[in-house]
Design an enzyme around this catalytic site. Structure first.
Site, mmCIF file in Angstrom:
data_model
loop_
_atom_site.group_PDB
_atom_site.id
_atom_site.type_symbol
_atom_site.label_atom_id
_atom_site.label_comp_id
_atom_site.label_asym_id
_atom_site.label_seq_id
_atom_site.Cartn_x
_atom_site.Cartn_y
_atom_site.Cartn_z
ATOM 1 C CE LYS A 106 -20.913 39.515 -51.466
ATOM 2 N NZ LYS A 106 -21.187 38.472 -52.191
ATOM 3 C CD GLN A 157 -19.596 36.236 -54.602
ATOM 4 O OE1 GLN A 157 -19.818 36.725 -53.472
ATOM 5 N NE2 GLN A 157 -20.049 36.868 -55.386
ATOM 6 C CG ASP A 216 -27.082 35.627 -50.462
ATOM 7 O OD1 ASP A 216 -27.513 36.958 -50.272
ATOM 8 O OD2 ASP A 216 -26.356 35.555 -51.382
#
Ligand code: NDP
Length: 282
Positions: free
Chosen positions: A55, A99, A122
């Site tokens: 990322k 995460q 997200d």
């Protein structure tokens, strides 16, 4: 069509989308807006470290400021909630990503919910998932968003197709099922309690596999001329392989994604796209 042509060139799709994204980022920078992503990692998983590294790499390549927070095992829910709160209130931060997975003692639902809807890069807050449910998308979860872009790029049509999803996680299975339903597919969701999995997978025009079981889908389980999207990432004997036995399904399927070099690439790019989308929605 040769077997090679049946493997979807996801790298090429991603490179094309990067060009569009770069020009959007340049436009923002010209207006003194510098896109910034903050990633919180609260686990000891090696796989997470490699995803996060990726990322960072893509963000830096595109000119997005990237900051990560690696938290120790003694971190509390409160510590993370405070960190998210301060990032929510920091105007220089445009996207916040937690995460997954988290250390076992942490409460994933409460932590994800703390992320401001406007920085939920997200798309995993209840509000944003709820909007997906009523077809009023605000921001799409990255992996499902990437899967749709892959399907569209090979000219896949959706209406009336039978889409079968193997896996029902909140980050992949459920949102991709909803997106495909919104696109007028007839959707079947399979999971670990599904009996006779092959009965469903064999009838799939579009098969999305996200179970995390190495090579669980083989030639005898897929439909002639189907499109197969392999989301799985499994480390076996030091190698990364997917949930689909790509070589074996190639003789039956129309299109297949490979692992590595498939869905993972679009997941990361979708993340970068989502940061810019969040800024544009402001
Ligand atoms: P989860 O572990 O959260 O979910 C796995 C799902 O698979 C569950 O719904 C489970 O069912 C189902 N399942 C397990 N065994 C079977 C079985 N034998 N038959 C049918 N279904 C089964 O995983 P994620 O959704 O987070 O991830 C799935 C895979 O995708 C992993 O390999 C992960 O690493 C990868 N991944 C890849 C990404 C990418 O960008 N390429 C992004 C995210 C994940 P049940 O609900 O009943 O337990």
């Amino acid at each position: 069509m040769t077997n090679e042509e049946k493997i979807i060139d996801v790298k090429k799709i991603v490179e094309e989308r990067k060009e569009t994204l770069k020009s959007k980022i340049d436009t923002l920078k010209a207006k003194n807006i510098f896109p910034k992503l903050c990633v919180i990692v609260a686990n000891n998983e090696e796989a997470s470290r490699s995803y996060v590294k990726n990322k960072r790499k893509v963000c830096e390549e595109l000119g997005i400021i990237y900051e990560d927070y690696f938290l120790k095992e003694n971190v509390t829910n409160d510590d993370i909630l405070k960190l998210i709160s301060s990032l929510n209130n920091d105007n220089s931060v445009h996207g916040i990503l937690v995460q997954l997975p988290l250390f076992k003692h942490l409460n994933e639902n409460v932590i994800l919910e703390k992320i401001s809807e406007k920085k939920d890069v997200d798309g995993l807050t209840i509000n944003n998932l709820g909007k997906l449910f009523i077809s009023n998308n605000y921001i799409l979860p990255c992996t499902p968003k990437g899967i749709i872009s892959i399907l569209e790029s090979v000219g896949e049509t959706f209406e009336g197709k039978h889409a079968v999803i193997v896996g029902r996680s909140n980050i992949v299975g459920k949102p991709i099922a909803q997106l495909l339903l919104n696109k007028n597919c007839t959707v079947t969701i399979c999971h670990s309690k599904t009996k006779q999995l092959e009965k469903y997978t064999k009838d799939a025009d579009i098969l999305v596999v996200a179970a995390g079981i190495p090579h669980m889908i083989t030639r005898d389980m897929v439909k002639e001329n189907s499109t197969i999207i392999d989301v799985g990432i499994n480390r076996v004997n030091g190698k990364i392989i997917g949930d689909v036995d790509t070589e074996s399904v190639l003789s039956v399927a129309k299109f297949v994604t490979k692992v590595p070099g498939g869905v993972g690439l679009t997941t990361v790019l979708s993340l970068a796209e989502n940061i810019i989308e969040l800024i544009e929605k402001e």
